[in-house]
Design an enzyme around this catalytic site. Structure first.
Site, short mmCIF file in Angstrom:
data_model
loop_
_atom_site.label_atom_id
_atom_site.label_comp_id
_atom_site.label_asym_id
_atom_site.label_seq_id
_atom_site.Cartn_x
_atom_site.Cartn_y
_atom_site.Cartn_z
N HIS A 285 0.72 -1.20 -0.13
CA HIS A 285 0.07 0.16 0.01
C HIS A 285 0.87 1.27 -0.05
O HIS A 285 0.16 2.25 -0.20
CB HIS A 285 -0.95 0.04 1.26
CG HIS A 285 -1.84 1.19 1.06
ND1 HIS A 285 -2.77 1.35 0.53
CD2 HIS A 285 -1.80 2.30 2.09
CE1 HIS A 285 -3.43 2.73 0.43
NE2 HIS A 285 -2.75 3.13 1.48
N CYS A 286 2.11 1.23 0.19
CA CYS A 286 2.89 2.08 0.36
C CYS A 286 4.05 2.62 -0.73
O CYS A 286 3.52 3.81 -1.41
CB CYS A 286 3.63 2.31 1.60
SG CYS A 286 2.78 2.55 3.17
N ILE A 287 4.66 1.70 -1.00
CA ILE A 287 5.54 2.40 -2.11
C ILE A 287 5.22 2.48 -3.46
O ILE A 287 5.71 3.51 -3.98
CB ILE A 287 6.86 1.08 -2.17
CG1 ILE A 287 7.57 1.18 -0.67
CG2 ILE A 287 7.91 1.37 -3.08
CD1 ILE A 287 8.51 -0.16 -0.62
N ILE A 289 2.48 3.88 -4.08
CA ILE A 289 1.60 5.09 -4.12
C ILE A 289 1.98 6.18 -3.60
O ILE A 289 1.76 7.16 -3.96
CB ILE A 289 0.31 4.49 -3.18
CG1 ILE A 289 -0.47 3.48 -3.82
CG2 ILE A 289 -0.59 5.63 -2.91
CD1 ILE A 289 -1.48 2.65 -2.99
N ASP A 290 2.91 6.31 -2.49
CA ASP A 290 3.23 7.52 -1.78
C ASP A 290 3.78 8.32 -2.64
O ASP A 290 3.84 9.35 -2.46
CB ASP A 290 4.19 7.03 -0.69
CG ASP A 290 3.29 6.40 0.71
OD1 ASP A 290 1.84 6.20 0.46
OD2 ASP A 290 3.98 6.02 1.77
#
Length: 455
Positions: A285-287, A289-290
């Site tokens: 969910h992070c890399i 998207i962020d």
């Protein structure tokens, strides 16, 4: 009224001293909104440290499972949850009216991207609108969701103040980015330092006290915006470096050089180098998207984030590279096209040893392969069926198949996308006609096979 009693009354009205005391005594009630891969381990941690915790979620299945002392996340065993529920330190609820009874409210909801790669804050907005209905004086609200600098004070704060209460006067607001790494046995939630930015000095002090009670170290910073930027910086650092090794993989492959051998030798240098590893694309969910949260925010200041966007472009194109390598290998070693080829994919999770398929490149690969006419099955020891997702809804309820010798031998190619430790790579090497390995799993497990191609 005595002078001391008057002071106590003023303290209760102000909220801060009473709340600080309850936090110190562990009598403060903690409410955590969002019981996913971030919220659930955090809820367990606070409960294990002696706080009474209520987890709030809109999914009734999660509420039922937790209330029964069971788990729905592989790396959080029921044996951790059951005693906390039994001792009444951990409860789960779908009734958000219970937020009024909480002293601390921690928001751990998703922050995805829209189809145009712009921030999708609807979960933060709807959660804020629910919280403000039950917000009372003296509470502290902490946002943990990954987002762009300014979200806490520019988006969440105005929503929470709609009811007439003011941040810094009536309630307190802070941002503390989640740093979860699902499946990491060395750094669980308690062992990871917590960055904290408060909307004012009192909010920072209270948030620091709250997390000081459960994690190894807190790292206070000057503002929520700084804390939000820190989270993005951490993940952009990874995204950019992964993009670099993915590009090196393509270059070195064309030169006949094994990028994995290069990395293993390069990391022997004791300074000036940190190993990152290539793969079939980014997941989680992070890399993935962020970085796009920052590029979107930067445009508001007239700044183009060319370096970050280039990294995103390279990582996004990796599934297409893998499909190309698979097609080449099928043609070279089996004399056949990708169309109607039987592909057995190993791994649906975005990383090894977890049951998390969020943004997994495996889903993209299945879609691309089937669009090319291939017949795809998958095996994943942690994901028995494909859960619904926005981008890959047509794959919902697809089932994992057993990794039998017969099924391996029947496939035209075995495509390794996720290198779970409990996959029998020796069996794959023994029976597969062709293995296309995106994780170097065959070599790491010392498995041998007739045809192994790295991609």
């Amino acid at each position: 009224m005595s002078r001391r009693a008057a002071q106590q009354t003023r303290s209760r009205r102000a909220g801060t001293p009473d709340l600080a005391g309850r936090i110190a005594a562990r009598t403060a009630k903690v409410g955590i909104i969002g019981l996913g891969y971030v919220g659930l381990p955090l809820a367990c941690l606070f409960a294990e440290k002696g706080f009474k915790v209520t987890g709030f979620d809109i999914d009734p299945k999660k509420i039922d499972v937790l209330s029964a002392g069971r788990s729905y996340i592989k790396h959080i065993p029921a044996g951790r949850i059951r005693p906390l529920v039994k001792a009444k330190y951990l409860a789960a609820s779908g009734d958000f009216a219970g937020l009024k009874q909480m002293d601390a409210i921690i928001i751990c909801v998703p922050t995805p991207l829209t189809r145009f790669r712009e921030p999708d804050l609807r979960f933060i907005v709807t959660t804020g609108e629910e919280v403000v209905r039950h917000l009372r004086k003296g509470q502290i609200v902490v946002l943990e969701s990954s987002t762009y600098p300014g979200t806490t004070t520019e988006v969440l704060k105005p929503i929470l103040e709609r009811g007439g209460l003011k941040s810094g006067r009536d309630f307190h607001l802070a941002y503390s980015p989640e740093r979860e790494d699902p499946g990491n046995e060395t750094y669980g939630t308690a062992a990871i330092p917590k960055v904290i930015g408060g909307d004012g000095a009192k909010a920072l002090k209270l948030a620091k006290a709250l997390y000081d009670g459960v994690v190894v170290k807190t790292v206070p910073v000057s503002s929520p915006e700084t804390a939000e930027a820190i989270k993005l910086t951490e993940n952009i650092f990874r995204a950019v470096n992964i993009a670099m090794v993915n590009e090196l993989k393509v270059i070195f492959d064309a030169m006949g050089i094994d990028v994995w051998e290069v990395i293993e030798a390069a990391k022997t240098k004791p300074f000036g180098y940190m190993p990152f590893y290539p793969g079939p694309g980014l997941g989680g969910h992070c890399i993935p998207i962020d970085p796009f949260y920052l590029t979107w925010k930067a445009r508001a200041f007239g700044i183009n984030t060319r370096f970050i966007e280039l990294a995103g472009e390279i990582n996004t194109l990796m599934p297409r590279y893998v499909v190309g390598r698979l097609a080449e290998a099928l043609n070279a070693h089996a004399g056949r096209a990708l169309k109607k080829a039987k592909i057995l994919m190993i791994g649906l999770a975005y990383k090894k040893n977890v049951d998390d398929m969020r943004e997994s490149p495996s889903l993209t690969l299945i879609g691309m392969l089937e669009e090319a006419g291939a017949v795809v099955e998958y095996h994943d020891p942690f994901i028995s069926r494909v859960k619904p997702s926005r981008e890959h809804g047509h794959l919902t309820d697809r089932r994992s198949v057993p990794l039998t010798a017969k099924r391996i031998a029947a496939a035209d190619a075995v495509l390794i996308v996720t290198d779970h430790d409990n996959v029998d790579y020796q069996r794959i090497g023994k029976h597969a006609r062709l293995v296309v390995d995106t994780r170097n799993a065959m070599e790491k497990s010392k498995a041998r096979g007739r045809r192994i191609v790295k991609a």
